[in-house]
Design an enzyme around this catalytic site. Structure first.
Site, PDB file in Angstrom:
ATOM      1  N   LYS A  10      -2.092 -16.649   7.419  1.00 30.31           N
ATOM      2  CA  LYS A  10      -1.245 -15.922   8.362  1.00 30.31           C
ATOM      3  C   LYS A  10      -0.496 -16.839   9.352  1.00 30.31           C
ATOM      4  CE  LYS A  10      -2.760 -11.250   7.857  1.00 30.31           C
ATOM      5  NZ  LYS A  10      -4.025 -10.896   7.231  1.00 30.31           N
TER       6      LYS A  10
ATOM      7  N   TYR B 261     -12.465  -6.933   5.850  1.00 29.27           N
ATOM      8  CA  TYR B 261     -11.282  -7.011   4.977  1.00 29.27           C
ATOM      9  C   TYR B 261     -11.017  -8.481   4.669  1.00 29.27           C
ATOM     10  CZ  TYR B 261      -6.634  -7.065   3.099  1.00 29.27           C
ATOM     11  OH  TYR B 261      -5.574  -7.306   2.265  1.00 29.27           O
TER      12      TYR B 261
ATOM     13  N   TYR C 180       0.823  -1.210   0.000  1.00 27.44           N
ATOM     14  CA  TYR C 180       0.000   0.000   0.000  1.00 27.44           C
ATOM     15  C   TYR C 180       0.860   1.265   0.000  1.00 27.44           C
ATOM     16  CZ  TYR C 180      -3.000  -3.715   1.554  1.00 27.44           C
ATOM     17  OH  TYR C 180      -3.638  -4.898   1.653  1.00 27.44           O
TER      18      TYR C 180
ATOM     19  N   ASP D 153     -13.883 -16.173   7.525  1.00 24.24           N
ATOM     20  CA  ASP D 153     -12.508 -15.818   7.190  1.00 24.24           C
ATOM     21  C   ASP D 153     -11.738 -15.722   8.507  1.00 24.24           C
ATOM     22  OD1 ASP D 153     -10.133 -14.569   6.672  1.00 24.24           O
ATOM     23  OD2 ASP D 153     -10.973 -12.982   5.404  1.00 24.24           O
TER      24      ASP D 153
HETATM   25  C1  LIG Z   1      -4.523 -10.801   5.816  1.00 27.10           C
HETATM   26  C2  LIG Z   1      -5.905 -11.176   5.588  1.00 27.10           C
HETATM   27  C3  LIG Z   1      -6.343 -11.662   4.336  1.00 27.10           C
HETATM   28  C4  LIG Z   1      -5.441 -11.740   3.139  1.00 27.10           C
HETATM   29  O1  LIG Z   1      -4.384 -12.632   3.305  1.00 27.10           O
HETATM   30  P1  LIG Z   1      -3.067 -12.485   2.401  1.00 27.10           P
HETATM   31  O2  LIG Z   1      -2.225 -13.659   2.791  1.00 27.10           O
HETATM   32  O3  LIG Z   1      -2.452 -11.171   2.737  1.00 27.10           O
HETATM   33  O4  LIG Z   1      -3.500 -12.552   0.974  1.00 27.10           O
HETATM   34  C5  LIG Z   1      -7.668 -12.032   4.219  1.00 27.10           C
HETATM   35  N1  LIG Z   1      -8.523 -11.961   5.259  1.00 27.10           N
HETATM   36  C6  LIG Z   1      -8.134 -11.516   6.464  1.00 27.10           C
HETATM   37  C7  LIG Z   1      -9.116 -11.480   7.581  1.00 27.10           C
HETATM   38  C8  LIG Z   1      -6.829 -11.101   6.672  1.00 27.10           C
HETATM   39  O5  LIG Z   1      -6.457 -10.619   7.865  1.00 27.10           O
END
Ligand SMILES: *Cc1c(COP(=O)(O)O)cnc(C)c1O
Length: 430
Positions: free
Chosen positions: A279, A148, A20, A250
């Site tokens: 992550k 997000y 970013y 997610d």
């Molecule tokens: C970081 C994140 C993503 C994206 O993951 P990347 O490995 O950066 O593509 C998607 N959803 C959530 C909730 C996140 O924190």
């Protein structure tokens, strides 16, 4: 600073984008020369606690002997082989662990190469599922304001429509549906009921277009570090069941203990139909994510016209990433992460709560191993970063938020140091 470091930083400016960021007017970046335990070593001779867990991933800290060993062992066997037509023990053993630890019903695994890609795959699964079940017109996704889910186009389409990247890409993004952000974690029963009614009504009005609901359970991360009641997740489950929608959690940020339960879904005793993790999955070592789904989803999408799941990245199920993820999960279970996260929560709570009285601070909140200070205006990121580094702590504030997601191995004196640094950052940022 050493002249070699200065040269590298100059080349960095000329060659590389950072997340970013602008290439032509880049912000300051610091050169990392090493990372060990909770510490980053910086080229200017400084050492700083990585209070971000390198974007919420290095839960066991850096340079961990067990994780290093897992990669080294696997490196001697097979660094990478294609997953089309071939398989390997690390992928299978990782899938076994994920299925065993995740909420009941999630019995099948797709290994993706990043969190955003896992969201793409989950959305694709949901659309293929609805086709397979004879509902091809159900193509839209119900998401939350303030969410997000990643930076690829499908993921972007379900990010917050205002703060996300919709404005610039509105012509090319799928037109998804957005429900209000749930009320804060300490909301009253009436507030939760008010939100639930709105959510139910919106979903009901669009039931014939909707394929799935996608949300970050309990904690909306990069969309604003917003925490909300578990009761809202139960409402989402009911709505999904009533209307024939799939519920996608997610858990890329919340998974593996961060919010105080192994998965945020566990706090609500809700079982999603699909779940994305990433992550912390690999202990923060290598890029890896996974989509888990139920047998109903797997069989439903198999009944779509293609019969197969239309996705398959080149580096799918990379053996090194799978091997380190297995070691990270084993370490997590052995270490009794629950005690670590509870201890960190206690430290963050007592260390950050006093900041509430500073002028310009509108909220202080913690959830598991997450601590957030929210201001009434955007943070001066450069000034806040410098102030925290002067206290020996690396943070990366965004918008109006100064926050920490420390590694689970962070000790009490280090937690005090993180809280002091956030205090110093808050002082200069107000
Ligand atoms: C970081 C994140 C993503 C994206 O993951 P990347 O490995 O950066 O593509 C998607 N959803 C959530 C909730 C996140 O924190």
């Amino acid at each position: 600073m050493h002249s070699d470091s200065a040269r590298l930083l100059l080349r960095d400016r000329e060659l590389l984008w950072h997340p970013y960021a602008s290439l032509t007017e880049p912000g300051e970046v610091r050169l990392v020369t090493g990372a060990d335990g909770v510490h980053l070593e910086l080229a200017d001779g400084g050492r700083a606690i990585d209070a971000m867990s390198s974007w919420w991933a290095t839960v066991h800290g850096h340079n961990h002997p067990r994780l290093n060993q897992a990669i080294t062992d696997q490196l001697g066997r097979d660094a990478h082989t294609m997953f089309g037509g071939l398989t390997h023990a690390p992928a299978i053993e990782l899938a076994e662990r994920l299925v065993a630890l995740s909420p009941d019903g999630l019995d099948h695994v797709f290994l993706a190469d990043s969190g955003s890609v896992s969201i793409e795959v989950a959305l694709k699964m949901a659309l293929q599922y609805q086709r397979g079940r004879g509902r091809p017109r159900r193509t839209r996704i119900l998401a939350l304001r303030g969410g997000y889910h990643g930076d690829t186009f499908g993921a972007m389409s379900v990010c917050d429509p205002v703060a996300g990247m919709h404005a610039m890409f509105s012509d090319v993004l799928a037109a998804q549906l957005f429900a209000d952000r749930p009320p804060p974690a300490d909301a009253s029963a009436e507030q939760v009921e008010g939100w639930s009614e709105g959510f139910r009504r919106l979903a009901g009005e669009h039931r014939d277009e909707l394929a799935a609901i996608v949300v970050e359970p309990l904690l909306q991360g990069a969309g604003g570090m917003h925490t909300y009641p578990a009761a809202c997740l139960r409402v989402m489950r009911e709505v999904a069941d009533d209307l024939g929608l799939l519920l996608i959690f997610d858990e890329i940020a919340t998974g593996f203990g961060r919010t105080g339960t192994l998965f945020a879904a566990d706090a609500a005793h809700v079982e999603p139909d699909l779940m994305c993790v990433g992550k912390a999955l690999s202990g923060g070592y290598l890029t890896l994510a996974a989509v888990l789904c139920t047998s109903e989803v797997a069989h439903g999408l198999a009944a779509s016209e293609s019969g197969v799941l239309m996705h398959g990245p080149t580096f799918m199920a990379n053996p090194l990433a799978c091997a380190v993820a297995i070691a990270s999960i084993d370490l997590l279970i052995e270490r009794d992460w629950r005690l670590d996260v509870a201890r960190i929560n206690h430290g963050l709570r007592s260390g950050l709560e006093p900041l509430r009285t500073l002028p310009g601070v509108v909220d202080v909140r913690t959830l598991g191993a997450v601590g957030v200070v929210q201001l009434d205006h955007p943070v001066d990121i450069a000034a806040a970063t410098d102030a925290a580094l002067a206290e020996g702590v690396w943070i990366r504030p965004f918008r109006d938020l100064i926050y920490t997601m420390p590694p689970y191995i962070t000790g009490t004196p280090e937690l005090d140091q993180i809280c002091a640094a956030i205090g110093a950052a808050t002082e200069v940022a107000r």
